[in-house]
Each structure stands twice: as C-alpha cells, then as structure tokens.
Scaffold this motif. Structure first.
Motif, PDB file in Angstrom:
ATOM      1  N   SER A  91       1.461  16.140   4.729  1.00 12.61           N
ATOM      2  CA  SER A  91       1.894  15.623   3.417  1.00 12.61           C
ATOM      3  C   SER A  91       1.883  14.101   3.404  1.00 12.61           C
ATOM      4  O   SER A  91       1.466  13.474   2.418  1.00 12.61           O
ATOM      5  CB  SER A  91       3.292  16.144   3.096  1.00 12.61           C
ATOM      6  N   LEU A  92       2.316  13.510   4.488  1.00 12.86           N
ATOM      7  CA  LEU A  92       2.397  12.046   4.556  1.00 12.86           C
ATOM      8  C   LEU A  92       1.007  11.426   4.586  1.00 12.86           C
ATOM      9  O   LEU A  92       0.769  10.386   3.952  1.00 12.86           O
ATOM     10  CB  LEU A  92       3.188  11.627   5.797  1.00 12.86           C
ATOM     11  N   ALA A  93       0.066  12.075   5.276  1.00 11.00           N
ATOM     12  CA  ALA A  93      -1.292  11.529   5.388  1.00 11.00           C
ATOM     13  C   ALA A  93      -2.013  11.515   4.047  1.00 11.00           C
ATOM     14  O   ALA A  93      -2.984  10.768   3.869  1.00 11.00           O
ATOM     15  CB  ALA A  93      -2.096  12.345   6.402  1.00 11.00           C
ATOM     16  N   GLN A  94      -1.537  12.327   3.078  1.00 12.10           N
ATOM     17  CA  GLN A  94      -2.176  12.376   1.769  1.00 12.10           C
ATOM     18  C   GLN A  94      -1.733  11.250   0.846  1.00 12.10           C
ATOM     19  O   GLN A  94      -2.369  10.990  -0.172  1.00 12.10           O
ATOM     20  CB  GLN A  94      -1.879  13.721   1.104  1.00 12.10           C
ATOM     21  N   VAL A  95      -0.613  10.586   1.164  1.00 11.59           N
ATOM     22  CA  VAL A  95      -0.082   9.579   0.241  1.00 11.59           C
ATOM     23  C   VAL A  95      -0.155   8.153   0.794  1.00 11.59           C
ATOM     24  O   VAL A  95       0.244   7.217   0.122  1.00 11.59           O
ATOM     25  CB  VAL A  95       1.385   9.898  -0.144  1.00 11.59           C
ATOM     26  N   MET A  96      -0.639   7.984   2.034  1.00 12.18           N
ATOM     27  CA  MET A  96      -0.791   6.645   2.604  1.00 12.18           C
ATOM     28  C   MET A  96      -2.046   6.586   3.453  1.00 12.18           C
ATOM     29  O   MET A  96      -2.413   7.577   4.094  1.00 12.18           O
ATOM     30  CB  MET A  96       0.416   6.276   3.481  1.00 12.18           C
ATOM     31  N   THR A  97      -2.710   5.437   3.443  1.00  9.71           N
ATOM     32  CA  THR A  97      -3.834   5.223   4.348  1.00  9.71           C
ATOM     33  C   THR A  97      -3.294   4.881   5.730  1.00  9.71           C
ATOM     34  O   THR A  97      -2.144   4.447   5.867  1.00  9.71           O
ATOM     35  CB  THR A  97      -4.726   4.071   3.859  1.00  9.71           C
ATOM     36  N   PRO A  98      -4.097   5.039   6.794  1.00 12.89           N
ATOM     37  CA  PRO A  98      -3.627   4.670   8.135  1.00 12.89           C
ATOM     38  C   PRO A  98      -3.180   3.216   8.230  1.00 12.89           C
ATOM     39  O   PRO A  98      -2.186   2.914   8.899  1.00 12.89           O
ATOM     40  CB  PRO A  98      -4.844   4.947   9.014  1.00 12.89           C
ATOM     41  N   ALA A 112      -1.932   1.305   5.771  1.00  9.20           N
ATOM     42  CA  ALA A 112      -0.645   1.193   5.084  1.00  9.20           C
ATOM     43  C   ALA A 112       0.464   1.835   5.925  1.00  9.20           C
ATOM     44  O   ALA A 112       1.593   1.333   5.965  1.00  9.20           O
ATOM     45  CB  ALA A 112      -0.707   1.847   3.714  1.00  9.20           C
ATOM     46  N   ALA A 113       0.131   2.928   6.604  1.00  8.48           N
ATOM     47  CA  ALA A 113       1.129   3.607   7.436  1.00  8.48           C
ATOM     48  C   ALA A 113       1.565   2.726   8.601  1.00  8.48           C
ATOM     49  O   ALA A 113       2.754   2.672   8.932  1.00  8.48           O
ATOM     50  CB  ALA A 113       0.566   4.925   7.957  1.00  8.48           C
ATOM     51  N   TYR A 114       0.597   2.045   9.219  1.00  6.65           N
ATOM     52  CA  TYR A 114       0.978   1.154  10.325  1.00  6.65           C
ATOM     53  C   TYR A 114       1.812  -0.009   9.796  1.00  6.65           C
ATOM     54  O   TYR A 114       2.763  -0.448  10.448  1.00  6.65           O
ATOM     55  CB  TYR A 114      -0.261   0.631  11.043  1.00  6.65           C
ATOM     56  N   GLY A 115       1.490  -0.495   8.597  1.00  5.41           N
ATOM     57  CA  GLY A 115       2.320  -1.527   7.970  1.00  5.41           C
ATOM     58  C   GLY A 115       3.723  -1.016   7.691  1.00  5.41           C
ATOM     59  O   GLY A 115       4.711  -1.744   7.857  1.00  5.41           O
ATOM     60  N   PHE A 116       3.823   0.269   7.266  1.00  5.40           N
ATOM     61  CA  PHE A 116       5.130   0.889   7.041  1.00  5.40           C
ATOM     62  C   PHE A 116       5.933   0.928   8.345  1.00  5.40           C
ATOM     63  O   PHE A 116       7.136   0.659   8.361  1.00  5.40           O
ATOM     64  CB  PHE A 116       4.928   2.308   6.494  1.00  5.40           C
ATOM     65  N   LEU A 117       5.252   1.267   9.440  1.00  8.70           N
ATOM     66  CA  LEU A 117       5.905   1.302  10.741  1.00  8.70           C
ATOM     67  C   LEU A 117       6.432  -0.081  11.122  1.00  8.70           C
ATOM     68  O   LEU A 117       7.613  -0.227  11.504  1.00  8.70           O
ATOM     69  CB  LEU A 117       4.921   1.796  11.801  1.00  8.70           C
ATOM     70  N   VAL A 118       5.590  -1.099  10.994  1.00 15.61           N
ATOM     71  CA  VAL A 118       5.994  -2.461  11.359  1.00 15.61           C
ATOM     72  C   VAL A 118       7.126  -2.948  10.466  1.00 15.61           C
ATOM     73  O   VAL A 118       8.059  -3.608  10.938  1.00 15.61           O
ATOM     74  CB  VAL A 118       4.787  -3.423  11.285  1.00 15.61           C
ATOM     75  N   PHE A 119       7.077  -2.598   9.177  1.00 17.28           N
ATOM     76  CA  PHE A 119       8.157  -3.005   8.275  1.00 17.28           C
ATOM     77  C   PHE A 119       9.494  -2.451   8.751  1.00 17.28           C
ATOM     78  O   PHE A 119      10.498  -3.167   8.798  1.00 17.28           O
ATOM     79  CB  PHE A 119       7.868  -2.529   6.854  1.00 17.28           C
ATOM     80  N   ASN A 120       9.513  -1.183   9.122  1.00 20.84           N
ATOM     81  CA  ASN A 120      10.758  -0.559   9.574  1.00 20.84           C
ATOM     82  C   ASN A 120      11.208  -1.082  10.934  1.00 20.84           C
ATOM     83  O   ASN A 120      12.396  -1.051  11.252  1.00 20.84           O
ATOM     84  CB  ASN A 120      10.596   0.963   9.611  1.00 20.84           C
ATOM     85  N   LEU A 121      10.275  -1.558  11.745  1.00 20.97           N
ATOM     86  CA  LEU A 121      10.642  -2.115  13.043  1.00 20.97           C
ATOM     87  C   LEU A 121      11.292  -3.485  12.905  1.00 20.97           C
ATOM     88  O   LEU A 121      12.226  -3.824  13.641  1.00 20.97           O
ATOM     89  CB  LEU A 121       9.397  -2.234  13.936  1.00 20.97           C
ATOM     90  N   GLY A 125       0.785  -1.226   0.000  1.00 16.26           N
ATOM     91  CA  GLY A 125       0.000   0.000   0.000  1.00 16.26           C
ATOM     92  C   GLY A 125       0.812   1.267   0.000  1.00 16.26           C
ATOM     93  O   GLY A 125       0.324   2.328   0.402  1.00 16.26           O
ATOM     94  N   TRP A 126       2.067   1.206  -0.467  1.00 12.34           N
ATOM     95  CA  TRP A 126       2.929   2.387  -0.412  1.00 12.34           C
ATOM     96  C   TRP A 126       2.945   3.192  -1.711  1.00 12.34           C
ATOM     97  O   TRP A 126       3.702   4.156  -1.820  1.00 12.34           O
ATOM     98  CB  TRP A 126       4.374   1.982  -0.113  1.00 12.34           C
ATOM     99  N   THR A 127       2.160   2.808  -2.712  1.00  9.92           N
ATOM    100  CA  THR A 127       2.300   3.447  -4.024  1.00  9.92           C
ATOM    101  C   THR A 127       1.126   4.358  -4.362  1.00  9.92           C
ATOM    102  O   THR A 127       0.929   4.699  -5.512  1.00  9.92           O
ATOM    103  CB  THR A 127       2.425   2.377  -5.120  1.00  9.92           C
ATOM    104  N   GLN A 128       0.348   4.758  -3.407  1.00  7.64           N
ATOM    105  CA  GLN A 128      -0.798   5.623  -3.682  1.00  7.64           C
ATOM    106  C   GLN A 128      -0.330   7.024  -4.064  1.00  7.64           C
ATOM    107  O   GLN A 128       0.713   7.497  -3.636  1.00  7.64           O
ATOM    108  CB  GLN A 128      -1.709   5.690  -2.451  1.00  7.64           C
TER     109      GLN A 128
END
Length: 723
Positions: free
Chosen positions: A613-620, A622-631, A566-569
């Motif tokens: 700016s970040l909230a416009q390009v990712m859903t919540p 997808a953002a939590y998935g982004f957080l977990v990926f980086n963790l 979900g990072w390509t919106q």
C-alpha cells in the motif's frame, strides 16, 4: 536550630559518593534556579535539622563555567554554616587550589581527605595534623567508598556550624601581592562583610568583576597594581594563580611523604597505555560498546522488552482490561480511553524500561570504574574539529538507545554553549524507536537493502558534524570549544550500592518524564483518531471511518506543506503528514499509524503488511526523504520534554525544535527534488529551491570562521594552570 552544610570539591574527588553516604535516601534532586546544573540536597542521617548541599564539581571559584558560577553564587549569597571540602588524597596538591579559595570566604571549613585507603595502599603518608595547622582548618582522613571517617567529618562540620566559628586565614601570598590585596580590601564598600573582603579583593585582582570601576575611584591602588604587574612581568590574574601554587608547594614537603616507588607506572597507568592508545583506543571502545548494546538492546534487554510488550501488556493486561470493561457494561468511549489511551500509553513507556535499565546498568558501571572519562578524552580530538568537546560524545552514544537519557546526559558538559549544541544535535542519531521506520522504508521500497540502515546512521552523524560547523560560526555559539579539563580517576571496582543508585535515578527519571508526556500524548492521539464528523454529526467513529476523524482533517489541512517533499501523490498526502505528526508523539507510532491509515488493525514491527500500500503512494526517492525527515526532525514528546528541561529556557527550547524541523525539511526537500531530477529528469521550481538550499549550506560550511578567531575563552589560562 537548622544547619546548612555544603559539600565542595573537584570533579571525581568522591563528593557524590560522600553525599550519598551521608544522606542515604533522604535526598532531593532538581535543577538550580535558572540553570541546567543539577542540584542535590538531603538531610544528614540521624539529623533532621542538618541539610547537606552537594555543590557541582569544580576546579576553582573563578566563574568560567556554569558550575563554578553556581557554586560561587551559592557560597557567597546563601552563606552555608559550614563547608566540607573534599580533597582527593591521591592528588592532593592540585586539589588544594580550590581549598585556598574556599577558605578565603570566611566560612568554617572541614577538609575531608578522601581515598585514604588508596593512599595507604600506595605507601604514601598525609600528615593530617601538620596539614591542618598549615591551612588553619580541621582535616579528617576519610574513604567515601568504604564509609570510613565520614561520620567524624560530618560531626566536626556540624559542631563548627553550631559554634559559628570563622575560619582563620593563616595562609598568605608573597608580601608584594598581599600589600595590593590589602589595599583593594580597603577600597571595598561597606556592603561587603568583613570576612568576605579578602575574597572579593582577590576576585577583583583576578579581573572577573568590574575592577576598572574601582580603579577609577582609587588611583593610588591602580598605581600599586601597575607596580606589582611590572615587577612580576605578568597580569594580576596570573600572578595570584602562581602565588597560590607557590604557597601550596611550600606546605607539601612537610605535609605529604611520598613512598619510594621502584615501579613508576600504576595499574591505572598501565591500563591507560592500552585503552587510550592513539591507534587502539577507538577499536577497544567500539568492542566495549558493541558488547554493551548487544546485551542491553539485542539479547537480554530485547527479551525483557519483548516479554513486557507482548506478554505482560499484549496478552495479559490489555485483553484483561478490555474484557473487564466490556463485562461491566462500560461505555465504548470510556473503554477506548482507558484501554487504548491510558493503558496502552503506559505500556508504550514501560516496554522500553527493561532495555533502558540494562543499558543504564552497564553505563553506570563504566562510569563508576573510570572508563567513561577516558572515552571523553579519546573523542575530544575528533569532536573538537567541528566545535564540540569530547564530552558531547557520551550523550550521542546514549541517545542511540533512547533520546531521553541521551539528552539528559548532556548535563555533564560544563560549557553552556557546548551543552546547548549537544542537546540540539543528540537526537539526530537514530534511536531504537526509529528502527521500525528504517525497516519499513527499506522493506517497502528497497528490497530490505542493508545500505538503507547504515546510511541512516551516516545521515545522523553528518547532520551532527555539519550542524556543529555551521552553528559554531553564529554569534550564539561563537568561540572556540572550552578547554578540555577532565579528571581521569584511578580505575577501581565500583560498589554495588552506587551502581544501583545511579540506575534507579536514571530509570526513575526516564519513567517519570517519558511516561507522563507519552501517556498524555497517546490519550490526545486516541481522541483525534477516534472522533470525527459523519453525516453532519460529531461522535465516536468505527475503525473503517478513519478518513472522517479529526486527525484526518488536521492531516489534510497541513498536507500542502509537504508537497515539495513528494508526499502528496495519489491523493494520500494527508496520511503521510499524519504519520509524520504522530512520530512527534512517539517515533514508533509511525508504523502503527500507517497500519491504521491503510486499514490494518495490527502490523509487524517492520510494517510488512503495508509495504504494498505504501509503495503505491510514494516514489522510492520520496520515501527515502520521508525516512530522513523522521530521523532528523524534532524527536518524540518525551525527548522534547527532556530538551525543554535541560535547556531550562523556553526560547532556547523552541529554537532547538525549530532548527531540527527546519533542517529535516530542507534535507528531505533536497533529497526528493535532486533525486527526482536524476531519476526522471523532471525540473521545476522545487529543483531550483533545492539547489539554492545546497548552495547556502555549502556557504555556511566553508565561510571563514571569524567569530572563533575574535573571541577567546578567558578562563583558558587559569584552567590550564590548574590542570
């Protein structure tokens, strides 16, 4: 004439303290060739031609742990000129087991009975002359902590080494056992030295070598062994272990006089009744570590780190360097390289050093006083349930501050499988550098909700537990956790010198390893972000031309990999990919990279300027998935360097990095696809893949544990006997 002297002894017998006292600053630390066990050697003070080798702390010379293999191989292959065998005077009977094996090597031995200050204080007496006669070696009373007797022990070892005097074997086992040992000695090949034959004969009988081949060639010896085992109704390994203790017990009565103590419990025992209590141990430990991290990370450490980052580098060094290079007319690219690449890179490392040093100071004190050994004992009961030992908890705890020292702390784990698994999973615990990412996602998408923070730690702990269960069911990690044998030393006040030495060694290792890797990676990142193609020509870019940079091209090329997450919106997927990749260099780079990508030259630690700016390009979701990926994905370059060093094997290193990245991708995909299904009802191929992954993970978690039931740790019996 150069002389090699080896220090050998049980863990926590004071061996390292003695080594530091004998060598001072004339020591060198590295790894033994081919393994991750730490190697220490140094020059004896006042003797440039005398080398002291600090062998790993071991309980026996039977090769059941990596440390024992290293120590035995060194003693047999290198043949030092003398051995100083350090024995804990407060627990001398158990320490003598290793001593009996060392004296079978035929190398001159000086026995240093350590902690004599504690022995004298307790009223006990160790009769050195009688002990020396019984064992057939020099015996010297010492206190490594206070420095008494250590010079005498070193002088005797040097004298023995120069005389090339062999240690007489005055001890023997029961006649029946001795006859079989003699018979096996007679069948050994001529390639084994005379003084080593007894040692090899006993090792063969203990079945840690190919005894079956010898028995095929010597049926008469095989019959004697069978007769011996029938008589004692046990295998030869257990018979010899038992006979060693029978021999040790036979000399203890004459050599050690115990004081008549009215008080049964020592001070250490009284403290342990509280700090290792089944119910109180964990709350006490939680309070201790809260105080440690509160001081080292939140208060004193935070103040020092903020001053280093904001004042020393932010206001003085970087602006000063910028002004200097501009005034002397230095080229823009060279100014950018030195200021943004080199100086900022060094600053990124040095900014963490004050926090690390304060943390290392506390940990060194807790280790030296004896409390950390209790922590491993407390946590073993919990960690053993998912395939790790209690010692794995210490690296994970340290890793919550920084992954580099956390990974390095795994070297205290004796079992090779447990060590490798700990190295692979330690960085799942969110470190200090990941906190800005947590704050960024919580602020931009979840209104700074507190659950985002604690759920990040829950995800890390869950990943460690699930990884432990899954990996233990594979052939690479199969087998029950190694028997947990750990010395619980008496509580004592550590010396200032030993604590500061520990802090310096850890701190310098952090600066050296982390600094070089982050410095190099920062220069590379600066180049990729600062150069690109504009109007068909390649050159240095302006700040607003970041879309044309080499880094942007790389991000665009790999953005499709993260589409299922979900990072390509909104066509901004390359920015998410670039930010994630920059996190591999240093996790704190993620927020700063987002700031540059969205047009902000400077951002706060939590990235509040870019929330909108970040909230416009990712859903919540997808953002939590982004957080977990980086963790969960591979840590920063500095921690990767530490992993490579501790694994000491390129294949294992890439397996660890691949596992971390693969797990992070799978978990982030499942979060996005299942979360999107729940929140919007959208169902597609990605959703099916997510359910397949979840089913596979559940199968791996709950499938029968066949490997550990079929494999057993062949050293368990002897280690339990020694304990």
């Amino acid at each position: 004439m150069s002389v090699k002297i080896a220090l050998a002894g049980n863990p926590n017998c004071g061996k390292t303290t003695l080594f530091n006292a004998l060598t001072g600053s004339n020591q060198f630390v590295g790894n033994w060739p081919g393994v991750t066990v730490e190697k220490k050697e140094g020059k004896l003070k006042g003797h440039k031609d005398v080398t002291i080798m600090d062998l790993p702390g071991i309980y026996s010379l039977s090769p059941y742990t990596l440390e024992e293999v290293v120590a035995r191989n060194y003693l047999i292959a290198e043949r030092p000129d003398a051995i100083i065998n350090i024995v804990d005077g407060t627990n001398i009977e158990r320490n003598l087991y290793l001593s009996t094996q060392i004296m079978e090597l035929g190398i001159p031995v000086v026995m240093a009975v350590n902690m004599m200050d504690i022995v004298d204080k307790s009223g006990d007496k160790v009769h050195m002359d009688k002990l020396g006669k019984k064992l057939g070696c020099e015996v010297v009373p010492i206190s490594a902590l206070k420095g008494t007797g250590i010079e005498k022990a070193a002088e005797k070892a040097v004298a023995l080494a120069q005389q090339k005097q062999e240690t007489p074997h005055v001890h023997s086992f029961a006649k029946e056992v001795e006859d079989v040992i003699t018979a096996v000695e007679g069948k050994l090949g001529s390639d084994i030295a005379e003084e080593q034959r007894r040692f090899f004969a006993i090792k063969l009988l203990e079945k840690d070598d190919k005894i079956s081949e010898l028995m095929k060639q010597a049926p008469d010896v095989s019959a004697q062994i069978k007769e011996l085992e029938d008589k004692f109704d046990d295998d030869t390994e257990s018979i010899i272990t038992n006979e060693r203790y029978v021999y040790i017990s036979s000399i203890m009565g004459e050599c050690v006089t115990k004081a008549n103590k009215k008080e049964k419990l020592t001070t250490s025992d009284k403290i342990d009744k509280i700090v290792t209590n089944r119910w109180a141990a964990l709350p006490i430990f939680a309070v201790v570590m809260f105080l440690v991290y509160y001081v080292s990370v939140t208060t004193v450490g935070a103040f020092l780190t903020d001053w280093t980052n904001d004042t020393l580098f932010g206001e003085w060094i970087i602006p000063g360097a910028q002004t200097l290079f501009e005034n002397i007319g230095c080229a823009d690219w060279l100014t950018g390289l030195i200021v943004d690449g080199v100086i900022s890179g060094v600053g990124a490392v040095l900014g963490f050093v004050p926090q690390m040093l304060v943390l290392f100071l506390f940990l060194a004190f807790l280790e030296s006083c004896g409390y950390m050994a209790r922590v491993a004992f407390i946590m073993d009961r919990i960690f053993r349930k998912f395939g790790l030992s209690g010692k794995s908890f210490i690296p994970m705890l340290i890793g919550s501050g920084c992954g580099v020292p956390g990974v390095m702390a795994s070297r205290t784990i004796e079992n090779d499988r447990d060590r490798k698994m700990t190295i692979m999973t330690t960085t799942f615990v969110p470190c200090g550098a990941k906190l800005p990412i947590i704050a960024l996602i919580a602020g931009a998408f979840f209104d700074n909700a507190g659950w985002v923070s604690w759920s990040a730690y829950f995800v890390g702990v869950a990943a460690i537990i699930c990884s432990g269960i899954i990996l233990k069911k594979t052939k690479m990690f199969a087998g029950d956790p190694a028997p947990f044998v750990m010395e619980l030393p008496a509580y004592h006040w550590p010396t200032v010198g030993n604590v500061l030495r520990s802090v310096w060694e850890r701190g310098w290792s952090f600066i050296k390893k982390a600094g070089t890797i982050i410095l190099l990676s920062t220069i590379i990142l600066w180049f990729l972000m600062s150069f690109g193609w504009v109007d068909g020509s390649f050159g240095m870019l302006e700040a607003e031309q970041l879309d044309a940079s080499i880094l942007a091209k790389i991000g665009s090329a790999i953005a499709w990999i993260f589409a299922p997450l979900g990072w390509t919106q909104a066509g901004e997927g390359w920015k998410m990919a670039v930010a994630a990749v920059s996190g591999l260099i240093a996790k704190e780079n993620v927020v700063a990279t987002f700031g540059l990508l969205f047009g902000f030259a400077e951002v706060a630690e939590d990235g509040s300027e870019i929330w909108g700016s970040l909230a416009q390009v990712m859903t919540p979701v997808a953002a939590y998935g982004f957080l977990v990926f980086n963790l969960l994905c591979a840590p920063c370059f500095a921690a990767m360097g530490a992993i490579k060093r501790e694994m000491n094997n390129v294949k294992w290193f890439w397996f660890a990095i691949g596992y971390q990245c693969g797990l992070a991708y799978v978990v982030a995909l499942c979060i996005y696809q299942i979360g999107t299904l729940i929140t919007t009802g959208a169902f597609g191929l990605g959703t099916v893949v997510a359910f397949v992954f979840i089913a596979a993970i559940l199968y791996l978690l709950f499938r029968p544990y066949k490997e550990s039931n079929s494999l057993s740790f062949n050293g368990e019996k002897i280690l339990k006997n020694q304990a």
